[in-house]
Motif scaffolding. Structure first.
Motif, PDB file in Angstrom:
ATOM      1  N   THR A 288       0.824  -1.211   0.000  1.00 53.50           N
ATOM      2  CA  THR A 288       0.000   0.000   0.000  1.00 53.50           C
ATOM      3  C   THR A 288       0.855   1.256   0.000  1.00 53.50           C
ATOM      4  N   LEU A 289       1.844   1.310   0.906  1.00 50.31           N
ATOM      5  CA  LEU A 289       2.664   2.513   1.035  1.00 50.31           C
ATOM      6  C   LEU A 289       3.510   2.752  -0.203  1.00 50.31           C
ATOM      7  N   VAL A 290       4.218   1.723  -0.682  1.00 47.78           N
ATOM      8  CA  VAL A 290       5.062   1.880  -1.870  1.00 47.78           C
ATOM      9  C   VAL A 290       4.184   2.128  -3.098  1.00 47.78           C
ATOM     10  N   GLY A 291       3.041   1.462  -3.169  1.00 52.81           N
ATOM     11  CA  GLY A 291       2.136   1.670  -4.295  1.00 52.81           C
ATOM     12  C   GLY A 291       1.652   3.098  -4.389  1.00 52.81           C
ATOM     13  N   GLU A 292       1.433   3.735  -3.249  1.00 55.86           N
ATOM     14  CA  GLU A 292       1.009   5.131  -3.265  1.00 55.86           C
ATOM     15  C   GLU A 292       2.092   6.032  -3.845  1.00 55.86           C
ATOM     16  N   ALA A 293       3.357   5.699  -3.593  1.00 55.64           N
ATOM     17  CA  ALA A 293       4.448   6.483  -4.178  1.00 55.64           C
ATOM     18  C   ALA A 293       4.403   6.404  -5.702  1.00 55.64           C
ATOM     19  N   PHE A 294       4.203   5.194  -6.224  1.00 59.52           N
ATOM     20  CA  PHE A 294       4.088   5.049  -7.680  1.00 59.52           C
ATOM     21  C   PHE A 294       2.849   5.758  -8.208  1.00 59.52           C
ATOM     22  N   ALA A 295       1.737   5.633  -7.491  1.00 56.60           N
ATOM     23  CA  ALA A 295       0.487   6.248  -7.938  1.00 56.60           C
ATOM     24  C   ALA A 295       0.600   7.768  -7.987  1.00 56.60           C
ATOM     25  N   GLN A 296       1.454   8.340  -7.132  1.00 52.58           N
ATOM     26  CA  GLN A 296       1.617   9.785  -7.084  1.00 52.58           C
ATOM     27  C   GLN A 296       2.738  10.278  -7.990  1.00 52.58           C
ATOM     28  N   GLY A 297       3.242   9.385  -8.862  1.00 49.63           N
ATOM     29  CA  GLY A 297       4.158   9.828  -9.900  1.00 49.63           C
ATOM     30  C   GLY A 297       5.601   9.384  -9.780  1.00 49.63           C
TER      31      GLY A 297
ATOM     32  N   PRO B 203      -2.619  -6.676  11.937  1.00 48.90           N
ATOM     33  CA  PRO B 203      -2.592  -5.550  10.987  1.00 48.90           C
ATOM     34  C   PRO B 203      -1.660  -4.439  11.449  1.00 48.90           C
ATOM     35  N   ALA B 204      -1.088  -3.735  10.472  1.00 46.15           N
ATOM     36  CA  ALA B 204      -0.252  -2.567  10.752  1.00 46.15           C
ATOM     37  C   ALA B 204      -0.947  -1.323  10.211  1.00 46.15           C
ATOM     38  N   GLN B 205      -0.459  -0.167  10.621  1.00 41.27           N
ATOM     39  CA  GLN B 205      -0.996   1.105  10.142  1.00 41.27           C
ATOM     40  C   GLN B 205       0.130   1.920   9.509  1.00 41.27           C
ATOM     41  N   ILE B 206      -0.250   2.926   8.739  1.00 36.64           N
ATOM     42  CA  ILE B 206       0.724   3.822   8.115  1.00 36.64           C
ATOM     43  C   ILE B 206       0.594   5.199   8.747  1.00 36.64           C
ATOM     44  N   HIS B 207       1.702   5.707   9.231  1.00 32.76           N
ATOM     45  CA  HIS B 207       1.761   7.068   9.774  1.00 32.76           C
ATOM     46  C   HIS B 207       2.256   7.982   8.654  1.00 32.76           C
TER      47      HIS B 207
END
Length: 337
Positions: free
Chosen positions: A174-183, A328-332
């Motif tokens: 999720t976290l790394v995917g968001e980096a790709f999704a944001q360019g 489960p973990a969370q993202i800060h």
């Protein structure tokens, strides 16, 4: 000859002018059962208080076959994630189970880890929680006939020993995917020992993010070494020197690796230049104080501790073998999304 005086129940009995049996009954809470007078009880307890005497836990263990202690083996107490797990487990042991936690560290050394386990077993701990530093199942399975043993934070895939771990793969994806999704077009990954389950799970999450976004892994994107701060420094230094720049985005597989990365960035550029986006597994409050906005995956140490202890006590009471589970973990997020 030792300068320290070790008092025994015999000494307390002599000072209180009672028999050893009477002193033992009073100090072990059996005075009422054996109808010992209140005056005698008070005299024995007063002598014990004045001499700061506590009955031998070893003797109690021999009688009850329980030491009321749980052993915890972790790689490193300076690692904030492992320290948080130890803190959560210590308080839960004490408050919920009336047990004492005894901690040893392995320093990610299999020999030292085995010695630490043997030390705890020799001191009659009632159960063990281990953050394993190897994938060598026989190293651990020889102990399961002696006492309950549960893995925490990491698992050994070829072992039937139950484990409680963080659901790292989906959270990293999720976290790394968001980096790709944001360019982001380039996300470099620094990880720990590839043979450890935690390393494999975190790398699997990274690769899942690539797959989800239809990207191929580049030859200079993934590097694994160990989880020491020095490795984070060395990996960042080598990448910077090879490319003459920082990566567009970087994911550090642990807070200790991130510390090494930041050490190099501070040394080289006083934090004025850095990877365009920094992400890490594990969090620390000091990251709130940095000029760099670092998103971090937060493990639920309280739940890891709670489920690990539940597994240990389930085995200790002879219940059905507990099921392994993922927490489960969370993202800060510190960057604007």
């Amino acid at each position: 000859m030792s300068q320290f005086e070790r008092l025994t129940i015999d000494d307390i009995a002599r000072l209180a002018e009672v028999s050893r049996t009477t002193a033992s009954m009073v100090l072990n809470g059996n005075a009422e059962r054996y109808r010992i007078s209140a005056a005698t009880v008070e005299r024995v307890l007063q002598v014990a208080r004045e001499n700061h005497f506590t009955p031998s836990q070893s003797a109690r263990s021999l009688r009850s076959r329980r030491s009321n202690t749980i052993g915890l083996v972790i790689p490193d107490l300076t690692n904030s994630a492992h320290a948080a797990l130890a803190q959560a487990m210590e308080s839960q042991c004490r408050e919920q189970y009336r047990y004492q936690l005894v901690i040893v560290t392995s320093d990610e050394d299999p020999v030292r880890e085995t010695e630490g386990i043997a030390h705890l077993v020799s001191h009659q701990v009632d159960g063990l929680v281990v953050v394993p530093c190897t994938a060598d199942a026989p190293r651990y399975e020889k102990w399961v006939k002696r006492l309950p043993l549960v893995f925490a934070d990491r698992r050994v895939e070829t072992s039937a020993i139950p484990f409680v771990i963080t659901d790292a793969t989906e959270t990293v994806a999720t976290l790394v995917g968001e980096a790709f999704a944001q360019g982001a077009r380039e996300v470099v990954y620094f990880g720990g020992q590839p043979e450890l389950s935690a390393s494999r799970d975190r790398l699997a999450g990274y690769r899942l993010a690539l797959q989800t976004h239809g990207l191929e892994e580049h030859a200079d994107w993934v590097f694994q070494r160990d989880y020491q701060r020095e490795s984070g420094y060395a990996l960042m230094k080598a990448w910077f020197e090879a490319h003459g720049r920082y990566p567009e985005a970087l994911f550090a597989g642990s807070i200790t690796l991130l510390e090494g990365v930041l050490e190099f960035v501070n040394e080289a550029n006083a934090l004025a230049q850095s990877p365009g986006r920094l992400m890490t597994f594990d969090d620390h409050q000091l990251l709130d104080c940095l000029p760099l906005r670092i998103d971090a995956i937060v493990q639920d140490s309280a739940q890891l501790a709670a489920h690990s202890l539940r597994c240990v006590f389930s085995l200790l009471e002879g219940d059905a073998p507990p099921e392994s589970l993922q927490v489960p973990a969370q993202i800060h997020y510190r960057r604007k999304r």
